[in-house]
Design a protein around this motif. Structure first.
Motif, PDB file in Angstrom:
ATOM      1  N   VAL A   1      84.109  50.162  48.002  1.00  0.00           N
ATOM      2  CA  VAL A   1      84.483  50.957  46.831  1.00  0.00           C
ATOM      3  C   VAL A   1      84.843  52.384  47.234  1.00  0.00           C
ATOM      4  O   VAL A   1      85.799  52.967  46.719  1.00  0.00           O
ATOM      5  N   LEU A   2      84.080  52.951  48.163  1.00  0.00           N
ATOM      6  CA  LEU A   2      84.377  54.306  48.642  1.00  0.00           C
ATOM      7  C   LEU A   2      85.783  54.399  49.223  1.00  0.00           C
ATOM      8  O   LEU A   2      86.537  55.338  48.935  1.00  0.00           O
TER       9      LEU A   2
ATOM     10  N   PHE B   1      97.990  70.475  47.008  1.00  0.00           N
ATOM     11  CA  PHE B   1      97.950  69.028  46.772  1.00  0.00           C
ATOM     12  C   PHE B   1      98.221  68.245  48.060  1.00  0.00           C
ATOM     13  O   PHE B   1      97.555  67.259  48.365  1.00  0.00           O
ATOM     14  N   LEU B   2      99.207  68.691  48.816  1.00  0.00           N
ATOM     15  CA  LEU B   2      99.568  67.981  50.048  1.00  0.00           C
ATOM     16  C   LEU B   2      98.452  68.080  51.090  1.00  0.00           C
ATOM     17  O   LEU B   2      98.150  67.103  51.796  1.00  0.00           O
ATOM     18  N   ALA B   3      97.835  69.264  51.185  1.00  0.00           N
ATOM     19  CA  ALA B   3      96.728  69.438  52.134  1.00  0.00           C
ATOM     20  C   ALA B   3      95.553  68.545  51.758  1.00  0.00           C
ATOM     21  O   ALA B   3      94.920  67.914  52.627  1.00  0.00           O
ATOM     22  N   GLU B   4      95.251  68.461  50.471  1.00  0.00           N
ATOM     23  CA  GLU B   4      94.149  67.616  50.011  1.00  0.00           C
ATOM     24  C   GLU B   4      94.427  66.139  50.271  1.00  0.00           C
ATOM     25  O   GLU B   4      93.532  65.393  50.694  1.00  0.00           O
ATOM     26  N   ALA B   5      95.652  65.716  50.049  1.00  0.00           N
ATOM     27  CA  ALA B   5      96.019  64.323  50.313  1.00  0.00           C
ATOM     28  C   ALA B   5      95.873  64.001  51.796  1.00  0.00           C
ATOM     29  O   ALA B   5      95.406  62.910  52.169  1.00  0.00           O
ATOM     30  N   GLY B   6      96.237  64.946  52.650  1.00  0.00           N
ATOM     31  CA  GLY B   6      96.094  64.748  54.089  1.00  0.00           C
ATOM     32  C   GLY B   6      94.638  64.605  54.498  1.00  0.00           C
ATOM     33  O   GLY B   6      94.283  63.732  55.315  1.00  0.00           O
ATOM     34  N   LEU B   7      93.774  65.450  53.935  1.00  0.00           N
ATOM     35  CA  LEU B   7      92.344  65.357  54.239  1.00  0.00           C
ATOM     36  C   LEU B   7      91.775  64.024  53.752  1.00  0.00           C
ATOM     37  O   LEU B   7      90.961  63.392  54.445  1.00  0.00           O
ATOM     38  N   GLY B   8      92.205  63.586  52.571  1.00  0.00           N
ATOM     39  CA  GLY B   8      91.747  62.305  52.057  1.00  0.00           C
ATOM     40  C   GLY B   8      92.150  61.145  52.944  1.00  0.00           C
ATOM     41  O   GLY B   8      91.358  60.224  53.191  1.00  0.00           O
ATOM     42  N   ALA B   9      93.368  61.189  53.451  1.00  0.00           N
ATOM     43  CA  ALA B   9      93.841  60.122  54.340  1.00  0.00           C
ATOM     44  C   ALA B   9      93.053  60.104  55.652  1.00  0.00           C
ATOM     45  O   ALA B   9      92.692  59.038  56.162  1.00  0.00           O
ATOM     46  N   MET B  10      92.763  61.291  56.190  1.00  0.00           N
ATOM     47  CA  MET B  10      92.001  61.375  57.440  1.00  0.00           C
ATOM     48  C   MET B  10      90.594  60.804  57.266  1.00  0.00           C
ATOM     49  O   MET B  10      90.100  60.043  58.116  1.00  0.00           O
ATOM     50  N   TRP B  11      89.933  61.154  56.151  1.00  0.00           N
ATOM     51  CA  TRP B  11      88.586  60.621  55.935  1.00  0.00           C
ATOM     52  C   TRP B  11      88.630  59.107  55.767  1.00  0.00           C
ATOM     53  O   TRP B  11      87.741  58.395  56.269  1.00  0.00           O
ATOM     54  N   SER B  12      89.614  58.606  55.054  1.00  0.00           N
ATOM     55  CA  SER B  12      89.725  57.160  54.834  1.00  0.00           C
ATOM     56  C   SER B  12      89.822  56.407  56.151  1.00  0.00           C
ATOM     57  O   SER B  12      89.213  55.341  56.328  1.00  0.00           O
TER      58      SER B  12
ATOM     59  N   PHE C   1      87.072  53.716  57.454  1.00  0.00           N
ATOM     60  CA  PHE C   1      87.510  52.360  57.782  1.00  0.00           C
ATOM     61  C   PHE C   1      87.100  51.988  59.209  1.00  0.00           C
ATOM     62  O   PHE C   1      86.703  50.847  59.474  1.00  0.00           O
ATOM     63  N   ARG C   2      87.148  52.970  60.111  1.00  0.00           N
ATOM     64  CA  ARG C   2      86.865  52.708  61.521  1.00  0.00           C
ATOM     65  C   ARG C   2      85.366  52.618  61.816  1.00  0.00           C
ATOM     66  O   ARG C   2      84.922  51.753  62.577  1.00  0.00           O
ATOM     67  N   TYR C   3      84.563  53.479  61.205  1.00  0.00           N
ATOM     68  CA  TYR C   3      83.174  53.620  61.652  1.00  0.00           C
ATOM     69  C   TYR C   3      82.117  53.131  60.665  1.00  0.00           C
ATOM     70  O   TYR C   3      80.967  52.939  61.060  1.00  0.00           O
ATOM     71  N   ALA C   4      82.456  52.964  59.393  1.00  0.00           N
ATOM     72  CA  ALA C   4      81.443  52.518  58.435  1.00  0.00           C
ATOM     73  C   ALA C   4      81.238  51.012  58.526  1.00  0.00           C
ATOM     74  O   ALA C   4      82.163  50.265  58.848  1.00  0.00           O
TER      75      ALA C   4
END
Length: 442
Positions: A78-79, A169-180, A184-187
């Motif tokens: 869900v996250l 908005f673009l900076a926030e979207a980039g940060l969101g993509a990086m966290w995702s 996906f890789r480590y959780a």
């Protein structure tokens, strides 16, 4: 990243900390970018309040469904889905104050997506974190909100100045993509614990419902049954749950009013430019980050050393935090300088964060197996505080502007800060009377 060398539960806590950090960069970023764009377009304060509060309508709608979804399909999945959705929305929607319908739709979508995040986080932490580490783990995770808000206040006004509001908005979207990508890789899902005490606390279990009377064997040869039926009636009628709900409402009322309207108070109330204030404007949120972690460490120390019971620990920290914050909030309009306002707002938000070691961790004390559900219920109240507080503040300021002709008068802001101050006193009394640190949901 070196994550493989770190124990899995610490990786989860670090990633959830980064999760809340990025979420609050987004929230602060929107309030900063939209405030500047709306003021340039001549939007009035009441209309600003309506747009700023739209996020919370979507956020409120998805709190309980978020807890249900995390319980049914797992907080980890869900996250990830939530982050992808709000990041894409930020990347694709233009920030234009004149396109009201599009902005409203976008903020609703972001609110719905982010509404799934905190119930999911509580479900994940209840699975991964053993009871003696819960206070500091939850405090560290939630302190990411404040560090994110501090970073947003520090860097985003300059980004708006040099690159325009849309760049936020673009900076926030980039940060969101990086966290995702990191998530996906480590959780991963937690290993199942076979230790009876751990199982009793809900630690190490998937927490997903199983059919019928399926039973889980534990180490001592006994059995622990786990049913798919969520005790909704017991949750809704529980006074300890309502104690959490009331305090969650008050905490978020104060937080969201300051987060969304403090930039306007600096700009119009004190006639100061955010860009010219330097690093001082981030201090209230940095103080929250520090005090949140102090509260978590102190709470775990008091509990593990048996200095105080879990119930007494939650009540003491909650009361100290909320009572001190109430006086600091009511004192804000008495100061007519940036240093005085920064000091009062720092004390208010810092001690509110300290209080989170009381009410916010209490979800896991009373209902570790349903932590996401209870968090969804209480966070719905916190979200309603955003809807009510942010919108009401806009209306109060518009009325004050009509009466006083300008918002630089301290009297125009007195009621704005008096309301959350009084709510802090009321909610601290409720928590003292009705909260408990004992497990009440099996």
């Amino acid at each position: 990243m070196g994550f493989k060398k770190i124990p899995s539960r610490y990786v989860i806590v670090i990633l959830t900390f980064l999760c809340t950090c990025v979420c609050y960069i987004e929230r602060v970023g929107f309030s900063i970018a939209y405030t500047i764009a709306a003021d340039a377009a001549g939007v009035n304060q009441s209309s600003k309040g309506t747009i700023l509060s739209t996020f919370y309508y979507g956020y409120a709608c998805s709190q309980v469904p978020g807890g249900w979804a995390a319980q049914k399909i797992g907080g980890r999945r869900v996250l990830l889905l939530s982050f992808v959705l709000w990041s894409m929305t930020c990347a694709l929607v233009p920030l234009d104050p004149n396109r009201v319908a599009l902005l409203v739709l976008a903020r609703l979508l972001v609110g719905v997506a982010q509404g799934f995040i905190f119930p999911s986080i509580h479900t994940v932490l209840a699975q991964w974190v053993p009871p003696h580490e819960r206070s500091r783990s939850v405090s560290l995770t939630t302190s990411g909100m404040y560090l994110g808000a501090a970073m947003g206040m520090l860097f985003l006004p300059s980004l708006v100045k040099f690159r325009g509001p849309q760049s936020v908005f673009l900076a926030e979207a980039g940060l969101g993509a990086m966290w995702s990508l990191l998530w996906f890789r480590y959780a991963s899902d937690p290993p199942r614990s076979e230790h009876p005490k751990a199982s009793a606390a809900g630690f190490g279990e998937s927490l997903l419902p199983v059919k019928g009377s399926q039973r889980i064997k534990v180490e001592n040869g006994g059995h622990s049954s786990k049913t798919s039926k969520i005790p909704w009636k017991k949750i809704v009628l529980s006074l300890p749950v309502w104690a959490i709900v009331v305090n969650n409402f008050t905490f978020h009322y104060a937080l969201y009013v300051l987060m969304n309207w403090l930039p306007t108070y600096f700009e119009l109330g004190l006639q100061l430019s955010l860009q010219e204030m330097g690093s001082s404007k981030m201090m209230p949120y940095l103080n929250m980050f520090i005090f949140s972690n102090i509260g978590g460490v102190v709470a775990d120390h008091l509990v593990t050393r048996r200095i105080l019971s879990v119930t007494a620990t939650r009540k003491v920290l909650n009361t100290i935090g909320f009572v001190v914050a109430s006086f600091a909030l009511m004192a804000i309009p008495l100061f007519r300088s940036s240093s005085g306002v920064v000091f009062c707002s720092s004390v208010a938000l810092g001690f509110l964060a300290l209080g989170r070691a009381g009410f916010a961790v209490n979800h896991m004390d009373i209902a570790p197996r349903y932590a996401g559900i209870v968090m969804g219920v209480s966070n719905t109240a916190g979200t309603l505080a955003g809807i009510i507080g942010v919108d009401l503040t806009g209306k109060l300021l518009e009325a004050a502007k009509t009466a006083n002709s300008d918002l630089s008068d301290a009297e125009s802001w007195r009621l704005v800060f008096l309301i959350p101050g009084l709510l802090c006193i009321f909610s601290s009394v409720i928590f003292l009377l009705f909260s408990t640190g004992e497990r009440i949901f099996d």
